[in-house]
Motif scaffolding. Sequence first.
Motif, PDB file in Angstrom:
ATOM      1  N   GLU A  39      68.689 -42.041  44.842  1.00  0.00           N
ATOM      2  CA  GLU A  39      68.975 -43.470  44.988  1.00  0.00           C
ATOM      3  C   GLU A  39      67.899 -44.268  44.270  1.00  0.00           C
ATOM      4  O   GLU A  39      66.710 -43.972  44.393  1.00  0.00           O
ATOM      5  CB  GLU A  39      68.985 -43.878  46.460  1.00  0.00           C
ATOM      6  CG  GLU A  39      70.114 -43.280  47.261  1.00  0.00           C
ATOM      7  CD  GLU A  39      70.093 -43.734  48.715  1.00  0.00           C
ATOM      8  OE1 GLU A  39      69.138 -44.445  49.144  1.00  0.00           O
ATOM      9  OE2 GLU A  39      71.029 -43.361  49.441  1.00  0.00           O
ATOM     10  N   HIS A  41      66.532 -48.088  44.066  1.00  0.00           N
ATOM     11  CA  HIS A  41      66.535 -49.397  44.714  1.00  0.00           C
ATOM     12  C   HIS A  41      65.661 -50.356  43.918  1.00  0.00           C
ATOM     13  O   HIS A  41      64.644 -49.947  43.363  1.00  0.00           O
ATOM     14  CB  HIS A  41      65.962 -49.286  46.134  1.00  0.00           C
ATOM     15  CG  HIS A  41      66.739 -48.384  47.040  1.00  0.00           C
ATOM     16  ND1 HIS A  41      67.694 -48.853  47.901  1.00  0.00           N
ATOM     17  CD2 HIS A  41      66.695 -47.039  47.214  1.00  0.00           C
ATOM     18  CE1 HIS A  41      68.207 -47.837  48.572  1.00  0.00           C
ATOM     19  NE2 HIS A  41      67.618 -46.720  48.176  1.00  0.00           N
ATOM     20  N   CYS A 115      72.310 -43.054  41.911  1.00  0.00           N
ATOM     21  CA  CYS A 115      72.989 -44.186  42.546  1.00  0.00           C
ATOM     22  C   CYS A 115      72.149 -45.451  42.512  1.00  0.00           C
ATOM     23  O   CYS A 115      71.122 -45.548  43.187  1.00  0.00           O
ATOM     24  CB  CYS A 115      73.306 -43.861  43.999  1.00  0.00           C
ATOM     25  SG  CYS A 115      74.229 -42.340  44.213  1.00  0.00           S
ATOM     26  N   GLU A 116      72.617 -46.434  41.723  1.00  0.00           N
ATOM     27  CA  GLU A 116      72.007 -47.759  41.742  1.00  0.00           C
ATOM     28  C   GLU A 116      72.728 -48.597  42.785  1.00  0.00           C
ATOM     29  O   GLU A 116      73.930 -48.473  42.969  1.00  0.00           O
ATOM     30  CB  GLU A 116      72.130 -48.419  40.375  1.00  0.00           C
ATOM     31  CG  GLU A 116      71.361 -47.696  39.284  1.00  0.00           C
ATOM     32  CD  GLU A 116      71.392 -48.448  37.972  1.00  0.00           C
ATOM     33  OE1 GLU A 116      71.248 -49.689  37.985  1.00  0.00           O
ATOM     34  OE2 GLU A 116      71.579 -47.789  36.928  1.00  0.00           O
ATOM     35  N   PRO A 118      72.579 -48.478  46.136  1.00  0.00           N
ATOM     36  CA  PRO A 118      73.234 -47.643  47.149  1.00  0.00           C
ATOM     37  C   PRO A 118      73.557 -48.396  48.439  1.00  0.00           C
ATOM     38  O   PRO A 118      74.499 -48.040  49.149  1.00  0.00           O
ATOM     39  CB  PRO A 118      72.226 -46.521  47.396  1.00  0.00           C
ATOM     40  CG  PRO A 118      70.912 -47.100  46.995  1.00  0.00           C
ATOM     41  CD  PRO A 118      71.217 -48.031  45.847  1.00  0.00           C
ATOM     42  N   LEU A 125      77.458 -42.883  51.419  1.00  0.00           N
ATOM     43  CA  LEU A 125      76.670 -41.912  50.662  1.00  0.00           C
ATOM     44  C   LEU A 125      76.086 -40.837  51.567  1.00  0.00           C
ATOM     45  O   LEU A 125      75.687 -41.134  52.697  1.00  0.00           O
ATOM     46  CB  LEU A 125      75.520 -42.607  49.933  1.00  0.00           C
ATOM     47  CG  LEU A 125      75.892 -43.606  48.849  1.00  0.00           C
ATOM     48  CD1 LEU A 125      74.647 -44.293  48.325  1.00  0.00           C
ATOM     49  CD2 LEU A 125      76.632 -42.921  47.722  1.00  0.00           C
ATOM     50  N   ALA A 128      70.059 -39.076  50.772  1.00  0.00           N
ATOM     51  CA  ALA A 128      69.449 -38.912  49.450  1.00  0.00           C
ATOM     52  C   ALA A 128      68.380 -37.828  49.481  1.00  0.00           C
ATOM     53  O   ALA A 128      67.653 -37.685  50.467  1.00  0.00           O
ATOM     54  CB  ALA A 128      68.833 -40.221  48.988  1.00  0.00           C
ATOM     55  N   GLN A 131      64.583 -41.097  46.970  1.00  0.00           N
ATOM     56  CA  GLN A 131      64.798 -42.537  46.851  1.00  0.00           C
ATOM     57  C   GLN A 131      63.638 -43.115  46.056  1.00  0.00           C
ATOM     58  O   GLN A 131      62.476 -42.829  46.350  1.00  0.00           O
ATOM     59  CB  GLN A 131      64.832 -43.212  48.220  1.00  0.00           C
ATOM     60  CG  GLN A 131      65.998 -42.791  49.081  1.00  0.00           C
ATOM     61  CD  GLN A 131      65.899 -43.430  50.459  1.00  0.00           C
ATOM     62  OE1 GLN A 131      64.930 -43.220  51.180  1.00  0.00           O
ATOM     63  NE2 GLN A 131      66.901 -44.215  50.814  1.00  0.00           N
TER      64      GLN A 131
END
Length: 157
Positions: A39, A41, A115-116, A118, A125, A128, A131
């Motif tokens: 992920e 963030h 995953c942008e 998330p 999802l 992860a 992250q």
Amino acid sequence: MHLSPILETELLWSDETAAQASAEKLAAALLPSPDAVIELHGPLGAGKTTFTRLLLRALGVEGRIKSPSYAVMESYELPGGATASHFDFYRFGDPREWEDAGFRDVFAAPGLKLCEWPEKAAGQLPPADLQLFIELMADDGRRVRMVGDARLVEALK
């Protein structure tokens, strides 16, 4: 994945070269068969897509690497036959879009999932493996907090 304990640490990317070095280290830890959920963030412009491109290049992807902002998902064949799927959930307005798009099957299959945004797919999802929380600094550098599988976090140091 989660074969080792969870670890958290921070690092600074002073420029894109520093981010590239981290991407290359992470790629080495993921090979030969990348199978993880990562992920990314951070606010718009933090460098999530840039880091994803750097990581995909380090994993051997050639040709154009497109941002999945409008398509939501772009997939890439990796050398050795593995698949990397790059998601951008920024435009998700309802987690039910997840089911409608068939992403459950993508996440159930082996391969790398990047995953942008998330949080826009909240509750859909799987946990992860790593992250990355990317913060834009005043000097255009990035502060990156990494949380996840200790083997992957250690590789990024």
